[in-house]
Design an enzyme around this catalytic site. Structure first.
Site: not given
Ligand SMILES: *Cc1c(COP(=O)(O)O)cnc(C)c1O
Length: 369
Positions: A40, A135
């Site tokens: 990514k 997260r």
């Protein structure tokens, strides 16, 4: 390399990426750890993914579905992982284009089960534990263990492939022997309930590599998801002071063309307000300097601060959307209009440059694949 007239150019050295992947996967492999290559950070340029596979990664991962489709088309047989916990609106694509996804919500996994049952597919899930970075992932481990059992015994189309954690992304929490041991213990608790071994205990990303090099990754961790550490080892050198042996940090090179060279005062003239991005930079008066502008900007690299100059005496002092402002006074040979300057990139610059349609990508050493 093919010559180009379309600057800025981003050169991607596939040989270097294969080398970097080999170094990381062989070191990890000797310690019982498999590496899924994460692409990514370079907009999932498929050749970068192929380089990682060539270098020993056992699968490819990204966080976005548009990139996932590209990966699936380019390497149909590879095990693909979706890293961002899936959106309910993308479940159909998820089960079509990826084999495994990271998950933390029962509702989402139930939607995966239903979608898989409808078309006769299977999908693997990794349940995420939040060990303090705050997260994604379960903070309530009892709830996580209960869901693991539910998947194992009551969701025939979803395979519980393992558990994982993510550290150092939001809360800046470092992976340690202690928090990764917690992950292994959690895996053992789940294994006891479901009566079999989990395939993956995934102990994080590039930020776990320094701990691996120190020998601090506990027994039981058998998988990492590594992007940056293979694509661009710069942060490991600069922030962690732990270069990975044999990994080079210059697989990506940004080349930009000079469009202006002039003597200018170093301190702006007039009333200082805010720059194009609403910020008030600090300016230092160093008198008259020789300044150049290169035709590349924040839209392509995020900020001049995420570039590293390669030329002696060159300084990147500012940027706007489309302009990079350089102080060239101290260069032994000053550039002229039309010259091309090369830069190294930090991770964010690599992320933006690979995603910028204005940046031409040139692949070096395609024969390495
Ligand atoms: C981005 C990401 C990774 C890979 O991170 P790198 O720093 O590039 O190694 C791994 N896991 C998750 C969940 C991610 O979002």
């Amino acid at each position: 390399m093919s010559e180009t007239n379309h600057y800025p150019v981003l050169e991607i050295d596939l040989q270097k990426l294969v080398n970097n992947a080999e170094k990381v996967t062989s070191y990890a492999g000797e310690r019982g750890i498999e590496i899924t290559g994460v692409i990514k950070g370079c907009n999932s340029i498929v050749e970068a993914g192929k380089a990682m596979l060539k270098g020993g990664c056992t699968g490819l991962a990204t966080s976005r579905m548009d990139q996932m489709k590209r990966i699936r088309e380019a390497v149909p047989e590879t095990e693909t992982w979706l890293l961002r916990i899936p959106m309910l609106s993308e479940i159909e694509d998820l089960i079509r284009f990826s084999n495994i996804s990271l998950n933390s919500e029962e509702a989402t996994i139930r939607a995966v089960e239903a979608a898989c049952a409808g078309v006769g597919r299977h999908h693997g899930v990794i349940l995420m534990a939040d060990l303090g970075d705050l997260r994604e992932g379960f903070r309530d481990f009892e709830e996580m263990i209960a869901l693991a059992e539910e998947i194992e015994f009551r969701m025939p189309h979803v395979t519980l492939e393992g558990i994982g954690t993510n550290l150092g992304c939001y809360g800046s929490i470092s992976p340690t022997t202690e928090n990764l041991t917690e992950l292994v213990e959690l895996a053992r608790a789940i294994e006891a309930r479901i009566g079999r071994k989990l395939r993956y205990i995934s102990g994080g990303a590039t930020t776990t590599l320094p701990l691996l090099l120190k020998g601090g990754v506990p027994e039981g961790i058998n998988h990492l998801r590594v992007g940056e550490g293979i694509l661009n080892g710069r942060d490991l050198i600069v922030f962690w002071n732990t270069p990975f042996p044999g990994v080079v940090a210059d697989a990506f090179t940004l080349k930009a063309q000079v469009v202006e060279v002039k003597e200018k005062p170093s301190y702006p003239i007039g009333e200082i307000f805010v720059d194009a991005f609403g910020e008030v930079p600090v300016y230092y008066d160093e008198g008259i300097r020789i300044r150049a502008i290169a035709a590349v900007g924040k839209q392509d690299v995020g900020s001049h601060e995420k570039l590293l100059v390669r030329d002696e005496g060159l300084k990147a002092i500012g940027s706007s959307s489309d302009h990079l402002i350089l102080d060239v006074t101290d260069m032994p040979v000053r550039p002229q209009v039309g010259d091309v300057l090369s830069f190294d990139l930090y991770y964010p610059a690599m992320l933006y440059a690979t995603g910028s349609a204005s940046v031409e990508k040139v692949l070096l050493h395609p024969e390495a694949l």
